[in-house]
Design a protein around this motif. Structure first.
Motif, mmCIF file in Angstrom:
data_model
loop_
_atom_site.group_PDB
_atom_site.id
_atom_site.type_symbol
_atom_site.label_atom_id
_atom_site.label_comp_id
_atom_site.label_asym_id
_atom_site.label_seq_id
_atom_site.Cartn_x
_atom_site.Cartn_y
_atom_site.Cartn_z
ATOM 1 N N THR A 15 0.817 -1.215 0.000
ATOM 2 C CA THR A 15 0.000 0.000 0.000
ATOM 3 C C THR A 15 0.850 1.263 0.000
ATOM 4 O OG1 THR A 15 -1.718 -1.181 1.234
ATOM 5 C CG2 THR A 15 -1.850 1.213 1.192
ATOM 6 N N SER A 16 1.875 1.299 0.838
ATOM 7 C CA SER A 16 2.692 2.510 0.936
ATOM 8 C C SER A 16 3.946 2.441 0.086
ATOM 9 C CB SER A 16 3.071 2.772 2.394
ATOM 10 O OG SER A 16 3.760 1.665 2.942
ATOM 11 N N GLY A 17 4.282 1.250 -0.411
ATOM 12 C CA GLY A 17 5.471 1.123 -1.238
ATOM 13 C C GLY A 17 5.656 -0.303 -1.717
ATOM 14 N N THR A 18 6.614 -0.477 -2.619
ATOM 15 C CA THR A 18 6.947 -1.800 -3.150
ATOM 16 C C THR A 18 8.261 -2.271 -2.537
ATOM 17 O OG1 THR A 18 5.754 -1.605 -5.234
ATOM 18 C CG2 THR A 18 7.668 -3.047 -5.227
ATOM 19 N N LYS A 19 8.219 -3.465 -1.956
ATOM 20 C CA LYS A 19 9.420 -4.083 -1.398
ATOM 21 C C LYS A 19 9.925 -5.123 -2.388
ATOM 22 C CE LYS A 19 7.566 -3.594 3.281
ATOM 23 N NZ LYS A 19 7.015 -4.314 4.447
ATOM 24 N N MET A 20 11.236 -5.162 -2.555
ATOM 25 C CA MET A 20 11.853 -6.135 -3.443
ATOM 26 C C MET A 20 13.065 -6.723 -2.742
ATOM 27 S SD MET A 20 11.642 -3.802 -6.883
ATOM 28 C CE MET A 20 12.510 -5.003 -7.865
ATOM 29 N N GLU A 36 8.735 3.960 -2.281
ATOM 30 C CA GLU A 36 7.422 4.463 -1.883
ATOM 31 C C GLU A 36 6.723 5.186 -3.034
ATOM 32 O OE1 GLU A 36 7.874 6.827 1.630
ATOM 33 O OE2 GLU A 36 8.353 5.088 2.888
ATOM 34 N N TYR A 37 5.402 5.366 -2.874
ATOM 35 C CA TYR A 37 4.609 6.130 -3.841
ATOM 36 C C TYR A 37 3.405 6.715 -3.116
ATOM 37 C CZ TYR A 37 3.478 1.116 -4.146
ATOM 38 O OH TYR A 37 3.275 -0.209 -3.867
ATOM 39 N N GLN A 49 -4.563 4.949 -6.191
ATOM 40 C CA GLN A 49 -3.141 5.001 -6.520
ATOM 41 C C GLN A 49 -2.990 4.914 -8.032
ATOM 42 O OE1 GLN A 49 -1.126 1.924 -4.226
ATOM 43 N NE2 GLN A 49 -0.905 3.270 -2.460
ATOM 44 N N SER A 50 -1.816 5.315 -8.507
ATOM 45 C CA SER A 50 -1.520 5.212 -9.933
ATOM 46 C C SER A 50 -0.775 3.913 -10.207
ATOM 47 C CB SER A 50 -0.661 6.394 -10.385
ATOM 48 O OG SER A 50 -0.109 6.133 -11.666
ATOM 49 N N PRO A 51 -1.261 3.082 -11.131
ATOM 50 C CA PRO A 51 -0.525 1.847 -11.463
ATOM 51 C C PRO A 51 0.850 2.148 -12.052
ATOM 52 C CG PRO A 51 -2.293 2.231 -13.043
ATOM 53 C CD PRO A 51 -2.482 3.230 -11.945
ATOM 54 N N GLU A 52 0.982 3.304 -12.693
ATOM 55 C CA GLU A 52 2.296 3.675 -13.234
ATOM 56 C C GLU A 52 3.296 3.908 -12.105
ATOM 57 O OE1 GLU A 52 3.018 3.330 -16.219
ATOM 58 O OE2 GLU A 52 1.054 3.287 -17.195
ATOM 59 N N TRP A 54 3.341 2.159 -9.369
ATOM 60 C CA TRP A 54 3.789 0.808 -9.001
ATOM 61 C C TRP A 54 4.930 0.358 -9.919
ATOM 62 C CZ3 TRP A 54 -1.724 -1.813 -9.122
ATOM 63 C CH2 TRP A 54 -2.483 -1.337 -8.039
ATOM 64 N N TRP A 55 4.729 0.545 -11.219
ATOM 65 C CA TRP A 55 5.718 0.103 -12.208
ATOM 66 C C TRP A 55 7.029 0.880 -12.058
ATOM 67 C CZ3 TRP A 55 7.330 -3.686 -14.849
ATOM 68 C CH2 TRP A 55 8.037 -3.559 -16.046
ATOM 69 N N LYS A 56 6.922 2.192 -11.862
ATOM 70 C CA LYS A 56 8.129 3.010 -11.682
ATOM 71 C C LYS A 56 8.885 2.593 -10.423
ATOM 72 C CE LYS A 56 6.176 7.059 -14.038
ATOM 73 N NZ LYS A 56 5.565 8.402 -13.821
ATOM 74 N N ALA A 57 8.149 2.185 -9.380
ATOM 75 C CA ALA A 57 8.798 1.738 -8.142
ATOM 76 C C ALA A 57 9.611 0.470 -8.391
ATOM 77 C CB ALA A 57 7.752 1.492 -7.054
ATOM 78 N N VAL A 58 9.075 -0.444 -9.207
ATOM 79 C CA VAL A 58 9.812 -1.664 -9.554
ATOM 80 C C VAL A 58 11.088 -1.308 -10.314
ATOM 81 C CG1 VAL A 58 9.750 -3.780 -10.941
ATOM 82 C CG2 VAL A 58 7.771 -3.151 -9.533
ATOM 83 N N ILE A 59 10.976 -0.398 -11.263
ATOM 84 C CA ILE A 59 12.143 0.005 -12.058
ATOM 85 C C ILE A 59 13.197 0.668 -11.169
ATOM 86 C CG2 ILE A 59 12.922 1.559 -13.894
ATOM 87 C CD1 ILE A 59 10.219 1.038 -15.282
#
Length: 508
Positions: A15-20, A36-37, A49-52, A54-59
């Motif tokens: 929810t608050s960010g992507t963990k990798m 985070e986003y 939230q914006s799905p973009e 999410w994708w930018k966080a992965v990148i």
């Protein structure tokens, strides 16, 4: 320097960010990152939230890995996890048509009521195992059809799991897992198939829903286009993984029947694993298909967990990113019960133990002697009283021998001890507690690659971690406080429904 052995990548779109995190084949974490986003609140009750993002966080996360000298050739497979019960429509090219309606978004109350009238609560419960409310994906999808028919008619696919959007961006294939599909209000809980008859009855097309794929099944491989954007080698296998509740269950080693689990994230849940299905008996309790075929996850979702803690820190200290450990010692000086201060933590409504989007947060017992630390500790106690109520909705507390606690909040020793004292149970915090869903996602890839036999193989990889035992004196004190706390919501319920406080001040 980073070891050069091969391993698997786990991605958890939270929810608050992507963990990798990148793990070797024995589950040792080699490197991890968190990106985070923002979350958007355009109107009261609307949470997007914006799905973009999410994708930018992965990148960004992968870029961090490359800068720290992880070699893309080391990643032999990818497993994913993420928040569930969202609603996002993609067009025929896979482009998002709007921002994501998050699981906590409450705009679709009227649509949920309409579904109940058309289908009937009894039939809904028989087919899906769960009642449909404003948070359920099909209710939000019906809201979109009613309010933005232009989006609905351009749509090719509905995405309910955040990880499923990342899977599509990586592989150009659509898929979702049974755990996530259980939250949509569209999957038959026993057959694990989309229930076309109900979808037709409420005017929704079953063709929008992606294939339901086992967690350990390969969905596709990283495409050439995704490889250019992310740096991951083209052709790298991508496995379906699990919605965050299932991935957290696996990642914390709670894979046997009658094991109990509590997740402390921005939102959270308590869960009990069972090998036999029976419809939930308590308000706010849900049943999800588990990672294994004949396994069910009885889960009580909580909308206000870390959210409430971050909120009170932001209000009082002014730094929402304040770390748990920075105030641990100070909170330990405040006695159990926070000098008679109580907090109902329903900042964005709640789903368990009461399904009530109109409920709000309440401090009860403020005096001129109340301190800022009283308010912070009372907030944690209010959330934890809610956790106890959630456990009571899923299983008799006397049957719980151990609660496995994971998520970012598990790093707080004060909070973990509080859970032990209030619930009267042993609490175990595994060594990878803050990356539970991420590790669970990666383990799906390990099983899918046949590196591990099945989910039971995860237990030897998990060190014992920290343990917290209930203090008898604290347990007795909290028992009396809990009995009073339990009276607050039923007493205030009619006022929540009656009074709509305006969000803006009036002009003078």
């Amino acid at each position: 320097s980073i070891p050069k052995q091969p391993g698997v990548l786990g991605i958890d779109v939270g929810t608050s960010g992507t963990k990798m995190a990148f793990y070797d084949f024995e589950g040792n974490e080699i490197i991890s990152t968190r990106e985070e986003y923002p979350t958007y609140h355009p109107y009261s009750g609307w949470i997007e939230q914006s799905p973009e993002d999410w994708w930018k966080a992965v990148i960004r996360g992968l870029d961090t890995f490359w800068k720290r000298n992880l070699n893309p050739q080391q990643i032999v497979a990818i497993g994913l996890s993420g928040q569930m019960e969202n609603c996002l429509l993609l067009d025929h090219s896979g482009n998002p048509l709007h921002r994501v309606l998050l699981y906590s978004d409450s705009r679709a109350t009227q649509e949920a009521n309409l579904i109940h009238r058309r289908v009937g609560k009894k039939r809904i419960l028989q087919i899906f195992g769960n009642q449909i409310d404003h948070a359920t994906t099909v209710a939000k999808l019906l809201w979109i059809k009613n309010h933005h028919p232009e989006w609905y008619h351009l749509a090719k696919t509905v995405v309910s799991g955040a990880k499923d959007f990342i899977i599509f961006r990586l592989t150009k294939h659509h898929a979702t897992d049974p755990t996530n599909a259980s939250t949509t209000g569209a999957m038959n809980i026993l057959s694990r198939r989309w229930e076309k008859s109900v979808l037709e009855d409420i005017g929704l097309s079953s063709s929008l829903f992606p294939p339901i794929t086992p967690a350990t099944e390969q969905v596709g491989v990283v495409s050439q286009d995704a490889s250019m954007k992310t740096g991951i080698n083209a052709g790298c296998p991508v496995f379906c993984g699990l919605g965050d509740a299932g991935a957290s269950q696996v990642g914390s080693g709670v894979v046997g029947s009658d094991r109990s689990h509590c997740y402390l994230g921005t939102t959270g849940w308590v869960a009990v694993v069972k090998s036999e299905y029976s419809p939930p008996q308590s308000e706010g309790l849900f049943v999800l298909s588990g990672p294994d075929l004949h396994q069910y996850l009885y889960i009580a979702p909580l909308l206000n967990v870390g959210r409430a803690y971050e909120w009170i820190l932001g209000v009082i200290i002014g730094e929402k990113k304040r770390k748990y450990h920075e105030i641990e010692d100070l909170l330990s000086t405040i006695p159990c019960g926070s000098h008679g201060l109580f907090f109902l933590p329903y900042l964005v409504g709640e789903r368990c133990p009461y399904r009530d989007p109109s409920a709000t947060g309440v401090f009860f017992g403020l005096t001129d002697q109340t301190t800022d630390l009283d308010m912070i500790r009372a907030t944690l106690e209010g959330v934890t009283f809610g956790i106890r109520q959630a456990f009571e909705a899923t299983i008799n507390l006397t049957k719980i021998k151990e609660i496995v606690v994971t998520g970012g909040g598990s790093q707080s020793k004060v909070w973990s001890q509080m859970i032990a004292d209030i619930c009267g149970s042993e609490v175990t915090v595994p060594t990878r507690s803050s990356l539970g869903p991420c590790f669970g996602a990666a383990f799906c890839a390990l099983v899918g690659m046949k590196i591990k036999k099945d989910f039971s193989d995860i237990k030897p990889l998990l060190a014992q971690g920290r343990q917290f035992h209930p203090h008898e004196k604290n347990r007795k004190i909290y028992q009396s406080f809990f009995q009073f706390y339990a009276k607050l919501y039923p007493t205030l319920k009619p006022l929540f429904r009656e009074k709509k406080i305006p969000m803006e001040s009036s002009d003078l």
